[in-house]
Design an enzyme around this catalytic site. Structure first.
Site, PDB file in Angstrom:
ATOM      1  N   ASP A   1       1.423 -39.239 -10.343  1.00  0.00           N
ATOM      2  CA  ASP A   1       0.956 -39.480 -11.710  1.00  0.00           C
ATOM      3  C   ASP A   1       1.681 -40.664 -12.342  1.00  0.00           C
ATOM      4  OD1 ASP A   1      -1.089 -38.013 -12.885  1.00  0.00           O
ATOM      5  OD2 ASP A   1       0.159 -36.238 -13.160  1.00  0.00           O
TER       6      ASP A   1
ATOM      7  N   LYS B   1     -10.328 -33.856  -9.508  1.00  0.00           N
ATOM      8  CA  LYS B   1      -9.304 -34.418  -8.623  1.00  0.00           C
ATOM      9  C   LYS B   1      -9.408 -33.782  -7.231  1.00  0.00           C
ATOM     10  CE  LYS B   1      -6.363 -35.471 -12.567  1.00  0.00           C
ATOM     11  NZ  LYS B   1      -5.202 -35.177 -13.420  1.00  0.00           N
TER      12      LYS B   1
ATOM     13  N   GLN C   1      -0.680 -30.715 -14.149  1.00  0.00           N
ATOM     14  CA  GLN C   1      -1.666 -31.116 -15.153  1.00  0.00           C
ATOM     15  C   GLN C   1      -1.138 -30.838 -16.566  1.00  0.00           C
ATOM     16  OE1 GLN C   1      -4.431 -32.791 -14.443  1.00  0.00           O
ATOM     17  NE2 GLN C   1      -5.199 -32.867 -16.524  1.00  0.00           N
TER      18      GLN C   1
HETATM   19  N1  GUN Z   1      -3.686 -34.731 -18.645  1.00  0.00           N
HETATM   20  C1  GUN Z   1      -4.508 -35.725 -19.056  1.00  0.00           C
HETATM   21  N2  GUN Z   1      -4.437 -36.772 -18.195  1.00  0.00           N
HETATM   22  C2  GUN Z   1      -3.554 -36.423 -17.241  1.00  0.00           C
HETATM   23  C3  GUN Z   1      -3.068 -37.084 -16.079  1.00  0.00           C
HETATM   24  O1  GUN Z   1      -3.422 -38.227 -15.758  1.00  0.00           O
HETATM   25  N3  GUN Z   1      -2.173 -36.391 -15.344  1.00  0.00           N
HETATM   26  C4  GUN Z   1      -1.733 -35.158 -15.691  1.00  0.00           C
HETATM   27  N4  GUN Z   1      -0.834 -34.569 -14.900  1.00  0.00           N
HETATM   28  N5  GUN Z   1      -2.162 -34.511 -16.756  1.00  0.00           N
HETATM   29  C5  GUN Z   1      -3.073 -35.147 -17.529  1.00  0.00           C
END
Ligand code: GUN
Length: 291
Positions: A119, A52, A96
């Site tokens: 998100d 990211k 996350q």
């Molecule tokens: N863990 C797995 N996929 C995601 C996501 O898209 N966002 C977040 N914050 N955590 C994750």
């Protein structure tokens, strides 16, 4: 059979966003800023967050990574979330997941300002999604819609079978594809671990979305000839022949499904590539909303 090439689409989307960032800069507008909070050292989470941050750099965004120890208290994490909510420099941020067991994930998600929830996990964004109002769509559903759209795959009147009912993939996907309008108007069947005779449903799918988290679960005999197959899974399976000790595989058994399908997304190089782009697109949207 056409490969749904997430990597190629991600490259296209990246260059489109980069262009927009350059235009923003030339107009004296704010450069989008994404922050990420990573708690602990879960290898998969570290890899996702790295990706990211790297994508932010590639499109010209500012990014800030907050690496917090596994032992951080729920209260301290809530304080950090509150600081980011109140920081005007930061347009959007993510925490996350998964979080360590002593932290209540729902409490943390609820604490995020919905306007910065890129998100799309906050109930306000999920509720707006259900009502068809403008919102931050969560990354995987948004990435799948982007993939269908860019490959001109119609959904109107099609039978979509979604296997897996998670809050972040299966359930929102079923709502999005069944609602009225563009990229909707499908008949959706949502299957899950208690579905009896799963194969009788998957064999009816014009578009099959596999989001079970079970490696190579969908096999060729479960797929209608000519179906579009979207593989959402990213599973690490042990592989001693790989220097990393594992390889990535999807929820679809690619060798048997590929010959039966009309379109299929690979793993890696499929939907996963677009989920990161969806987050980047949401962050741009968050910055644009403040223009
Ligand atoms: N863990 C797995 N996929 C995601 C996501 O898209 N966002 C977040 N914050 N955590 C994750």
């Amino acid at each position: 059979m056409t490969l749904l090439d997430g990597k190629k689409l991600a490259t296209q989307i990246k260059s489109e966003i980069k262009e927009k960032v350059l235009t923003r800069a030339a107009e004296g507008k704010k450069i989008p800023h994404l922050a990420a909070i990573l708690v602990g050292e879960n290898p998969a989470s570290m890899a996702y967050v790295r990706n990211k941050v790297k994508s932010c750099e590639e499109v010209g965004f500012t990014s800030t990574l907050f690496k917090e120890p596994e032992t951080i208290s729920e209260n301290d994490l809530l304080h950090l979330v509150e600081n980011l909510n109140n920081n005007p420099e930061i347009d959007g941020f993510i925490v996350q997941l998964p979080l360590p067991g002593h932290i209540n994930e729902h409490l943390i998600t609820l604490a995020i300002n919905a306007e910065k929830d890129v998100d799309g996990f906050h109930p306000v964004n999920l509720g707006k999604m259900m009502l068809g109002l403008p919102c931050f769509l969560s990354a995987t559903p948004k990435g799948i819609l982007e993939m269908l759209s860019r490959y001109d795959i119609p959904t109107k009147g099609k039978h979509v079978v979604v296997v897996g009912r998670s809050h972040i993939v299966g359930t929102p996907m079923s709502i999005l594809l069944s609602r009225k309008g563009k990229q909707g108007d499908a008949t959706v069947t949502l299957c899950h671990s208690y579905t009896q005779d799963l194969k009788s449903f998957t064999l009816q799918a014009d578009i099959l979305i596999a989001a079970t988290g079970i490696p190579e679960f969908i096999t060729g005999d479960m797929v209608k000839p000519g179906a579009v197959v979207i593989d959402v899974g990213i599973n690490r399976v042990e592989d001693s022949s790989n220097p990393k000790g594992f390889r990535l595989t999807g929820d679809v058994h690619f060798p048997s499904v590929e010959p039966v399908s009309s379109y299929i997304s690979p793993v890696p190089g499929g939907v996963g590539q677009l989920t990161v782009m969806a987050l980047i697109q949401n962050t741009l949207l968050a910055a644009e909303r403040k223009d």
